[in-house]
Motif scaffolding. Sequence first.
Motif, PDB file in Angstrom:
ATOM      1  N   LEU A  56      64.765 -23.415  33.777  1.00 23.92           N
ATOM      2  CA  LEU A  56      64.205 -22.654  34.898  1.00 23.92           C
ATOM      3  C   LEU A  56      63.973 -23.559  36.103  1.00 23.92           C
ATOM      4  O   LEU A  56      64.158 -23.130  37.257  1.00 23.92           O
ATOM      5  N   VAL A  57      63.571 -24.803  35.863  1.00 27.09           N
ATOM      6  CA  VAL A  57      63.443 -25.759  36.967  1.00 27.09           C
ATOM      7  C   VAL A  57      64.802 -25.994  37.606  1.00 27.09           C
ATOM      8  O   VAL A  57      64.946 -26.024  38.839  1.00 27.09           O
ATOM      9  N   ARG A 104      69.878 -30.731  46.289  1.00 28.09           N
ATOM     10  CA  ARG A 104      69.245 -31.471  47.378  1.00 28.09           C
ATOM     11  C   ARG A 104      67.727 -31.334  47.328  1.00 28.09           C
ATOM     12  O   ARG A 104      67.000 -32.313  47.455  1.00 28.09           O
ATOM     13  N   ILE A 105      67.249 -30.099  47.122  1.00 21.23           N
ATOM     14  CA  ILE A 105      65.813 -29.842  47.035  1.00 21.23           C
ATOM     15  C   ILE A 105      65.552 -28.804  45.957  1.00 21.23           C
ATOM     16  O   ILE A 105      66.472 -28.138  45.468  1.00 21.23           O
ATOM     17  N   THR A 106      64.276 -28.664  45.586  1.00 19.42           N
ATOM     18  CA  THR A 106      63.839 -27.587  44.701  1.00 19.42           C
ATOM     19  C   THR A 106      63.317 -26.456  45.566  1.00 19.42           C
ATOM     20  O   THR A 106      62.407 -26.660  46.380  1.00 19.42           O
ATOM     21  N   ARG A 107      63.879 -25.264  45.402  1.00 21.31           N
ATOM     22  CA  ARG A 107      63.559 -24.131  46.276  1.00 21.31           C
ATOM     23  C   ARG A 107      62.220 -23.496  45.909  1.00 21.31           C
ATOM     24  O   ARG A 107      62.148 -22.348  45.445  1.00 21.31           O
ATOM     25  N   LEU A 143      57.096 -15.542  31.181  1.00 20.86           N
ATOM     26  CA  LEU A 143      57.961 -15.927  32.294  1.00 20.86           C
ATOM     27  C   LEU A 143      57.126 -16.197  33.547  1.00 20.86           C
ATOM     28  O   LEU A 143      57.349 -17.196  34.250  1.00 20.86           O
ATOM     29  N   ILE A 144      56.186 -15.329  33.829  1.00 22.32           N
ATOM     30  CA  ILE A 144      55.304 -15.519  34.990  1.00 22.32           C
ATOM     31  C   ILE A 144      54.510 -16.807  34.847  1.00 22.32           C
ATOM     32  O   ILE A 144      54.359 -17.580  35.804  1.00 22.32           O
ATOM     33  N   ASP A 145      53.996 -17.057  33.645  1.00 26.10           N
ATOM     34  CA  ASP A 145      53.227 -18.279  33.404  1.00 26.10           C
ATOM     35  C   ASP A 145      54.065 -19.532  33.670  1.00 26.10           C
ATOM     36  O   ASP A 145      53.595 -20.487  34.296  1.00 26.10           O
ATOM     37  N   VAL A 146      55.301 -19.528  33.172  1.00 31.57           N
ATOM     38  CA  VAL A 146      56.174 -20.693  33.362  1.00 31.57           C
ATOM     39  C   VAL A 146      56.489 -20.895  34.836  1.00 31.57           C
ATOM     40  O   VAL A 146      56.470 -22.028  35.350  1.00 31.57           O
ATOM     41  N   PHE A 147      56.774 -19.821  35.558  1.00 26.14           N
ATOM     42  CA  PHE A 147      57.067 -19.944  36.983  1.00 26.14           C
ATOM     43  C   PHE A 147      55.859 -20.489  37.753  1.00 26.14           C
ATOM     44  O   PHE A 147      56.000 -21.303  38.672  1.00 26.14           O
ATOM     45  N   LYS A 148      54.670 -20.042  37.386  1.00 18.58           N
ATOM     46  CA  LYS A 148      53.467 -20.547  38.046  1.00 18.58           C
ATOM     47  C   LYS A 148      53.266 -22.033  37.746  1.00 18.58           C
ATOM     48  O   LYS A 148      52.879 -22.812  38.632  1.00 18.58           O
ATOM     49  N   ASN A 196      53.240 -25.031  40.605  1.00 18.46           N
ATOM     50  CA  ASN A 196      52.116 -25.952  40.759  1.00 18.46           C
ATOM     51  C   ASN A 196      52.519 -27.407  40.531  1.00 18.46           C
ATOM     52  O   ASN A 196      52.107 -28.312  41.268  1.00 18.46           O
ATOM     53  N   GLU A 197      53.331 -27.639  39.510  1.00 19.89           N
ATOM     54  CA  GLU A 197      53.711 -29.013  39.186  1.00 19.89           C
ATOM     55  C   GLU A 197      54.684 -29.592  40.197  1.00 19.89           C
ATOM     56  O   GLU A 197      54.601 -30.778  40.545  1.00 19.89           O
ATOM     57  N   GLU A 198      55.622 -28.776  40.678  1.00 15.51           N
ATOM     58  CA  GLU A 198      56.570 -29.275  41.659  1.00 15.51           C
ATOM     59  C   GLU A 198      55.879 -29.566  42.991  1.00 15.51           C
ATOM     60  O   GLU A 198      56.263 -30.488  43.708  1.00 15.51           O
ATOM     61  N   LYS A 199      54.856 -28.781  43.311  1.00 12.92           N
ATOM     62  CA  LYS A 199      54.110 -29.033  44.542  1.00 12.92           C
ATOM     63  C   LYS A 199      53.441 -30.398  44.501  1.00 12.92           C
ATOM     64  O   LYS A 199      53.342 -31.094  45.516  1.00 12.92           O
TER      65      LYS A 199
END
Length: 383
Positions: A266-267, A274-277, A361-366, A370-373
């Motif tokens: 998912l990541v 180039r970047i993570t969207r 799925l929602i939990d993983v996306f959240k 948060n972690e990518e930020k």
Amino acid sequence: MNDCECNQQPYIQLSPYFHQVGGHSSMFQYGKDTVCKVLESSELEFYESMPDSLKKFTPEFRGIVTVQYCEDELGFIKLVAQPETTCNDDDHSSNEEEMKITTDQESTDHNSKKSVQLRCSEDGRVDYSNNLGTDAVNYEQGKIIMSKINPWGLQLCKKQAEKLHRQLLGDENVTISQKYILLENVTAQFRYPCILDLKMGRRQHADIDSDKKRQSKIQKCESSTSSTLGVRLCGMQVYQVDSGRYIFTDKYRGRILTIDGFRSTLVEFFNNGRITRLDVLPAIIERLESLYETINFLSTYRFYSGSLLIVYDGLLQSNLIDIRMIDFAHSVHATPATDEISAANNHAGPDKGYLFGLERLIDVFKEILNEEKKLIPTVNLAN
């Protein structure tokens, strides 16, 4: 050779649908904004009786066509469609002009694609008559590849043509035709559609499945993230901005992913090389939460073996996203008066397996958001 009976009008020549990343039966491009897939009576019935609350989360149903299989004297294969009901796509007549592929990076994935032609050789083998590139032609199931053309959809088109060709053997004058349903092309609004196809729910088998098919589906769920997360990967394509190509992943890789592997994939879905969207994630999470609330209010519905499409635009200047439920051939709507089988299988209330998958799925996306930020370097404004 069998000639298409094209004396009547209108007839529309179909082209391969270039953005099918999952599924087991081929889909074709009918027009600019419309695709078609083989009609299954149970899925047609579901689309015709779908509750209004679900319609914003599903492709629009646009009617039925009869599709005829043809081969000319050189072996070139055509699929032509004759509409039976009105299609909302006014641009289908220009279909051939829109299906062109060029090597130009800016137009590779837009509406200027050269038709990918299938041709049947004298020994009965069906293959592509075009130079599609080694990545697409040498595609191996379960492998991650990078290509300008989606190999999964093309492989399904080839298999469908081979199946129909076998019906001609022994009688070349026979007319081979099938019914197809017309559906909104969800990816048409995107310049470079990045697509995630997810099989939803902990249970995939339908009430009417044979024991063999039931056991096969149970085993696939138990050995994959379907059992632990209520969701598993069925296909993915991610646009890479520097190369102008897509990274493709299929359902065979999805079946062997661990929980950590699924999360990592998912990541990858948001990484364009180039970047993570991260910019598209909040809207995706919001729409998934809206879908959760909708399904939670649908009593006695079960979406067995259904998939969920998550799409965003690989064009950096766009934050457009879309989420749709697809594949309803095994969906069930139990009614107290008529559905004894469904009642016996405890179909009261909403589809908890599907809801469980949406929650995870929602939990993983959240978590990803948060972690990518945290990885984004902060700017010291004091300096």
